[in-house]
Design a protein around this motif. Sequence first.
Motif, short mmCIF file in Angstrom:
data_model
loop_
_atom_site.label_atom_id
_atom_site.label_comp_id
_atom_site.label_asym_id
_atom_site.label_seq_id
_atom_site.Cartn_x
_atom_site.Cartn_y
_atom_site.Cartn_z
N THR A 66 1.10 -6.61 2.00
CA THR A 66 1.03 -5.91 3.28
C THR A 66 1.87 -4.63 3.23
O THR A 66 1.44 -3.57 3.71
CB THR A 66 1.54 -6.82 4.42
OG1 THR A 66 0.72 -7.99 4.47
CG2 THR A 66 1.47 -6.10 5.76
N LEU A 67 3.04 -4.73 2.62
CA LEU A 67 3.91 -3.56 2.48
C LEU A 67 3.29 -2.52 1.56
O LEU A 67 3.31 -1.32 1.87
CB LEU A 67 5.28 -4.01 1.95
CG LEU A 67 6.31 -2.92 1.67
CD1 LEU A 67 6.58 -2.09 2.91
CD2 LEU A 67 7.60 -3.56 1.14
N ALA A 68 2.74 -2.96 0.44
CA ALA A 68 2.09 -2.03 -0.49
C ALA A 68 0.94 -1.30 0.19
O ALA A 68 0.73 -0.10 0.01
CB ALA A 68 1.59 -2.79 -1.72
N ASP A 69 0.17 -2.03 0.98
CA ASP A 69 -0.96 -1.44 1.68
C ASP A 69 -0.50 -0.39 2.70
O ASP A 69 -1.08 0.69 2.79
CB ASP A 69 -1.75 -2.55 2.38
CG ASP A 69 -3.10 -2.08 2.89
OD1 ASP A 69 -3.98 -1.78 2.05
OD2 ASP A 69 -3.29 -2.00 4.12
N ALA A 70 0.56 -0.72 3.44
CA ALA A 70 1.07 0.23 4.44
C ALA A 70 1.60 1.49 3.79
O ALA A 70 1.37 2.61 4.27
CB ALA A 70 2.16 -0.45 5.27
N LEU A 71 2.31 1.35 2.67
CA LEU A 71 2.85 2.52 1.95
C LEU A 71 1.73 3.39 1.40
O LEU A 71 1.81 4.63 1.43
CB LEU A 71 3.76 2.05 0.82
CG LEU A 71 5.13 1.51 1.24
CD1 LEU A 71 5.79 0.75 0.09
CD2 LEU A 71 6.04 2.65 1.70
N ALA A 72 0.67 2.76 0.90
CA ALA A 72 -0.45 3.53 0.37
C ALA A 72 -1.18 4.27 1.48
O ALA A 72 -1.58 5.43 1.31
CB ALA A 72 -1.41 2.60 -0.37
N ARG A 73 -1.36 3.61 2.62
CA ARG A 73 -2.04 4.26 3.75
C ARG A 73 -1.23 5.44 4.28
O ARG A 73 -1.79 6.36 4.89
CB ARG A 73 -2.30 3.24 4.85
CG ARG A 73 -3.46 2.30 4.52
CD ARG A 73 -3.88 1.44 5.70
NE ARG A 73 -2.97 0.34 5.92
CZ ARG A 73 -2.12 0.24 6.93
NH1 ARG A 73 -2.03 1.23 7.82
NH2 ARG A 73 -1.32 -0.80 7.07
N ALA A 74 0.09 5.40 4.04
CA ALA A 74 0.95 6.50 4.50
C ALA A 74 0.93 7.70 3.54
O ALA A 74 1.59 8.70 3.79
CB ALA A 74 2.38 6.00 4.67
N GLY A 75 0.16 7.58 2.44
CA GLY A 75 0.02 8.71 1.53
C GLY A 75 0.84 8.63 0.27
O GLY A 75 0.84 9.57 -0.54
N ASN A 76 1.56 7.53 0.06
CA ASN A 76 2.33 7.36 -1.17
C ASN A 76 1.44 6.81 -2.28
O ASN A 76 0.40 6.21 -2.02
CB ASN A 76 3.47 6.36 -0.92
CG ASN A 76 4.37 6.76 0.23
OD1 ASN A 76 5.11 7.73 0.14
ND2 ASN A 76 4.30 6.01 1.33
N THR A 77 1.84 7.04 -3.52
CA THR A 77 1.17 6.39 -4.64
C THR A 77 1.83 5.03 -4.84
O THR A 77 3.04 4.95 -5.00
CB THR A 77 1.30 7.22 -5.93
OG1 THR A 77 0.72 8.52 -5.72
CG2 THR A 77 0.57 6.53 -7.09
N VAL A 78 1.03 3.98 -4.82
CA VAL A 78 1.55 2.63 -4.88
C VAL A 78 0.80 1.83 -5.95
O VAL A 78 -0.43 1.83 -5.97
CB VAL A 78 1.41 1.91 -3.52
CG1 VAL A 78 2.01 0.51 -3.59
CG2 VAL A 78 2.07 2.72 -2.42
N VAL A 79 1.56 1.15 -6.80
CA VAL A 79 0.98 0.27 -7.81
C VAL A 79 1.51 -1.14 -7.57
O VAL A 79 2.73 -1.33 -7.47
CB VAL A 79 1.34 0.72 -9.24
CG1 VAL A 79 0.86 -0.31 -10.26
CG2 VAL A 79 0.72 2.08 -9.54
N PHE A 80 0.61 -2.10 -7.48
CA PHE A 80 1.00 -3.51 -7.39
C PHE A 80 0.66 -4.14 -8.72
O PHE A 80 -0.51 -4.33 -9.05
CB PHE A 80 0.25 -4.21 -6.26
CG PHE A 80 0.80 -5.58 -5.93
CD1 PHE A 80 1.72 -5.74 -4.91
CD2 PHE A 80 0.42 -6.69 -6.66
CE1 PHE A 80 2.25 -6.99 -4.60
CE2 PHE A 80 0.92 -7.96 -6.37
CZ PHE A 80 1.85 -8.11 -5.34
N ASN A 81 1.69 -4.41 -9.52
CA ASN A 81 1.48 -4.97 -10.86
C ASN A 81 1.82 -6.45 -10.86
O ASN A 81 2.91 -6.85 -10.48
CB ASN A 81 2.38 -4.24 -11.88
CG ASN A 81 2.09 -4.68 -13.30
OD1 ASN A 81 1.14 -4.21 -13.93
ND2 ASN A 81 2.90 -5.59 -13.82
#
Length: 211
Positions: A66-81
């Motif tokens: 949920t946190l990764a999704d919110a950060l990505a929607r805010a325009g950050n580059t996010v990787v969930f490994n």
Amino acid sequence: MRIKVQDGFEFGTTLQDIVVPEGLRSKLSSGVDYIDSALGGEGFTPSAVTLFTGEAGAGKTTMTLTLADALARAGNTVVFNTGEESLLQVKMTADRLRLLGAFKVGGEIHVPTLLKKCDALRNSPKCKGKPFFLFVDSLQCMDDGHYPDGQTNTKSTERSLVMFTDWAKANYTNPVVIGQVTKSGNFQGSNTLKHMVDTMIHLSVERKDPD
């Protein structure tokens, strides 16, 4: 374990002569109110390493996705490994949570290779200049590359966390590293890990008093 972070300043430099880059002063809101509140109200500090722990069944994967999704929607580059679950399992969980799924995923357990792939991604034309978040699920699954045959030992988690920390400090990136706990609720591995990070968030299960 000593963490070697090179900041470029000679020993004996007067503190007032050190100029903090603006990139370190700008907080990064997570987009999740209760996470921002736990981080002091404004969100993540660039280059900060977060150790995220929780009891079995507390919802660590749900919360971090949920946190990764919110950060990505805010325009950050996010990787969930993930080295803990397959990407198919991660996809099914994201679908169940009805997440947009704008973040990127990987299943790399070799830390040096993972960081090289992250550097290539964050320096790509589409991602260059954007804040970069790396979620690692979980620390105990990672191979720091110390042994050529891929074996790990009790110090592998410490060496892996040192690598994530050095990488974060050098590049102003934000690793969020998930750590496992035992069935009794104790942290799995050396307590040294808790002192190697900037922030530690623990997710516990609220149990009703049987009386």
